[in-house]
Write a protein that holds these residues in place. Structure first.
Motif, PDB file in Angstrom:
ATOM      1  N   GLN A  97      50.059  25.102  36.522  1.00 35.28           N
ATOM      2  CA  GLN A  97      48.763  25.375  37.187  1.00 35.28           C
ATOM      3  C   GLN A  97      48.262  26.900  36.470  1.00 35.28           C
ATOM      4  N   LYS A  98      49.178  27.820  36.929  1.00 36.37           N
ATOM      5  CA  LYS A  98      48.311  29.267  36.636  1.00 36.37           C
ATOM      6  C   LYS A  98      48.208  29.269  34.983  1.00 36.37           C
ATOM      7  N   ALA A  99      49.295  28.971  34.463  1.00 40.41           N
ATOM      8  CA  ALA A  99      49.244  29.015  32.803  1.00 40.41           C
ATOM      9  C   ALA A  99      48.182  28.069  32.371  1.00 40.41           C
ATOM     10  N   ARG A 100      47.861  26.832  32.970  1.00 37.74           N
ATOM     11  CA  ARG A 100      46.672  26.140  32.466  1.00 37.74           C
ATOM     12  C   ARG A 100      45.402  26.848  32.809  1.00 37.74           C
ATOM     13  N   TYR A 101      45.305  27.450  33.881  1.00 44.12           N
ATOM     14  CA  TYR A 101      43.901  28.092  34.018  1.00 44.12           C
ATOM     15  C   TYR A 101      43.769  29.471  33.325  1.00 44.12           C
ATOM     16  N   ARG A 102      44.805  30.242  32.927  1.00 44.13           N
ATOM     17  CA  ARG A 102      44.586  31.077  31.916  1.00 44.13           C
ATOM     18  C   ARG A 102      43.960  30.735  30.740  1.00 44.13           C
ATOM     19  N   VAL A 103      44.487  29.567  30.334  1.00 44.18           N
ATOM     20  CA  VAL A 103      43.798  29.024  29.130  1.00 44.18           C
ATOM     21  C   VAL A 103      42.260  28.588  29.419  1.00 44.18           C
ATOM     22  N   VAL A 104      42.074  27.920  30.314  1.00 47.22           N
ATOM     23  CA  VAL A 104      40.673  27.576  30.822  1.00 47.22           C
ATOM     24  C   VAL A 104      39.913  28.783  30.897  1.00 47.22           C
ATOM     25  N   GLN A 105      40.359  30.126  31.507  1.00 44.76           N
ATOM     26  CA  GLN A 105      39.542  31.180  31.781  1.00 44.76           C
ATOM     27  C   GLN A 105      39.262  31.571  30.213  1.00 44.76           C
ATOM     28  N   TRP A 106      39.999  31.515  29.299  1.00 38.94           N
ATOM     29  CA  TRP A 106      39.758  32.126  27.944  1.00 38.94           C
ATOM     30  C   TRP A 106      38.974  31.259  27.049  1.00 38.94           C
ATOM     31  N   LEU A 107      38.921  29.909  27.325  1.00 38.33           N
ATOM     32  CA  LEU A 107      38.267  28.898  26.873  1.00 38.33           C
ATOM     33  C   LEU A 107      36.641  29.212  27.212  1.00 38.33           C
ATOM     34  N   MET A 108      36.520  29.485  28.584  1.00 42.23           N
ATOM     35  CA  MET A 108      35.382  29.757  29.108  1.00 42.23           C
ATOM     36  C   MET A 108      34.728  30.709  28.825  1.00 42.23           C
ATOM     37  N   PHE A 109      35.496  32.065  28.521  1.00 45.60           N
ATOM     38  CA  PHE A 109      35.061  33.223  27.803  1.00 45.60           C
ATOM     39  C   PHE A 109      34.279  32.882  26.640  1.00 45.60           C
ATOM     40  N   GLN A 110      34.903  32.086  25.673  1.00 43.85           N
ATOM     41  CA  GLN A 110      34.194  31.700  24.573  1.00 43.85           C
ATOM     42  C   GLN A 110      33.055  30.989  24.736  1.00 43.85           C
ATOM     43  N   MET A 111      33.268  30.072  25.476  1.00 47.02           N
ATOM     44  CA  MET A 111      31.893  29.016  25.774  1.00 47.02           C
ATOM     45  C   MET A 111      30.673  29.790  26.423  1.00 47.02           C
ATOM     46  N   SER A 112      31.091  30.878  27.236  1.00 47.70           N
ATOM     47  CA  SER A 112      29.951  31.339  28.013  1.00 47.70           C
ATOM     48  C   SER A 112      29.321  32.725  27.179  1.00 47.70           C
ATOM     49  N   GLY A 113      30.540  33.096  26.486  1.00 51.27           N
ATOM     50  CA  GLY A 113      30.239  34.667  26.048  1.00 51.27           C
ATOM     51  C   GLY A 113      30.013  34.752  24.376  1.00 51.27           C
ATOM     52  N   LEU A 114      31.451  34.664  23.803  1.00 56.41           N
ATOM     53  CA  LEU A 114      31.549  34.754  22.345  1.00 56.41           C
ATOM     54  C   LEU A 114      30.477  34.088  21.717  1.00 56.41           C
ATOM     55  N   GLY A 115      30.664  32.723  21.939  1.00 56.35           N
ATOM     56  CA  GLY A 115      29.744  31.569  21.176  1.00 56.35           C
ATOM     57  C   GLY A 115      28.329  31.989  21.031  1.00 56.35           C
ATOM     58  N   PRO A 116      27.882  31.940  22.571  1.00 52.89           N
ATOM     59  CA  PRO A 116      26.182  32.216  22.502  1.00 52.89           C
ATOM     60  C   PRO A 116      25.813  33.625  22.194  1.00 52.89           C
ATOM     61  N   MET A 117      26.548  34.641  22.185  1.00 53.49           N
ATOM     62  CA  MET A 117      26.155  35.854  21.903  1.00 53.49           C
ATOM     63  C   MET A 117      26.239  36.000  20.057  1.00 53.49           C
TER      64      MET A 117
END
Ligand SMILES: N[C@@H](CCC(=O)N[C@@H](CS)C(=O)NCC(=O)O)C(=O)O
Length: 229
Positions: A97-117
């Motif tokens: 679980q924790k490892a999985r959500y660390r991946v989701v967290q960095w995926l969301m970082f890209q989807m909501s931040g890096l990609g749009p900016m």
């Protein structure tokens, strides 16, 4: 564009174009070794806004997949597609679980931040004829700030999380385009090493050719026509 119905010889149909969001999915499919058929979407002809395409993705954007092996299941949003393919294949996303959500967290970082900016940096720095300096500065600075966050996360590690994952694929596809966005990464040595490490993977090299990005005037013209609609 090919109509969504009808048999294809591969489990996955990928509706895509030569962009970072499209490449995330072709790279993932190459990594997991899942056969797929590339259905090229011509932005110049606005194929992403046709009724057939909008029936698959009402947002009128690539990438879209149709999973022929799962009742023609249609998915859009590249982050969601990466998660779906990771689950389907049991690869590139941990189950703990924790490892999985660390991946989701960095995926969301890209989807909501890096990609749009970085996407907006491209719009104002590359595509708009009128150069609005405060807008260029805003998006380039924010892109650089986010790349610096990645650089910090990569200190002392080879990948963003414990192992190579969909978070690396998603962030890499945007970070690798820093020059096109006009963002200087000098001094971000962890990021540079990671860009080279991921870029050396044969699956990444193959996926990035589906289709290949060739900077040329037509791309800028197509992008301008998308921005104005
Ligand atoms: N959040 C979406 C963004 C998709 C997106 O912006 N796709 C762009 C190419 S990278 C597109 O299809 N643009 C065509 C348009 O705006 O008409 C995702 O990650 O799938």
């Amino acid at each position: 564009m090919t109509a969504p119905k009808g048999a294809s010889r591969t489990p996955i149909d990928l509706y895509t174009a030569a962009t970072p969001n499209g490449h995330k999915v072709s790279i993932m499919l190459e990594e997991i070794g899942m056969p797929y058929t590339v259905r090229l979407i011509d932005f110049g002809r606005r194929e992403q806004k046709t009724p057939q395409f909008l029936a698959m993705n009402p947002n009128g954007r690539i990438p879209v997949i149709v999973d022929r092996a799962n009742g023609d299941y249609v998915m859009f949003e590249s982050g969601a597609i990466l998660m779906y393919l990771a689950e389907l294949s049991g690869q590139l996303m941990p189950t703990e679980q924790k490892a999985r959500y660390r991946v989701v967290q960095w995926l969301m970082f890209q989807m909501s931040g890096l990609g749009p900016m970085m996407g907006q940096a491209n719009v104002f720095y590359r595509y708009f004829e009128e150069k609005i300096q405060p807008a260029i500065d805003r998006y380039q600075h924010e892109g650089k700030r986010l790349l610096t966050v990645l650089d910090g996360q990569l200190a002392g590690r080879d990948y963003l999380c414990d192992e190579y994952s969909i978070a690396d694929i998603a962030n890499w596809c945007w970070a690798a385009g820093h020059e096109w966005s006009g963002i200087d990464i000098s001094g971000l040595d962890n990021l540079k090493a990671w860009l080279a490490r991921i870029g050396a993977r044969p699956a990444v090299q193959r996926g990035r050719q589906q289709p290949a990005f060739v900077p040329r005037k037509e791309i800028i013209d197509e992008a301008k026509s998308m921005i104005m609609h």
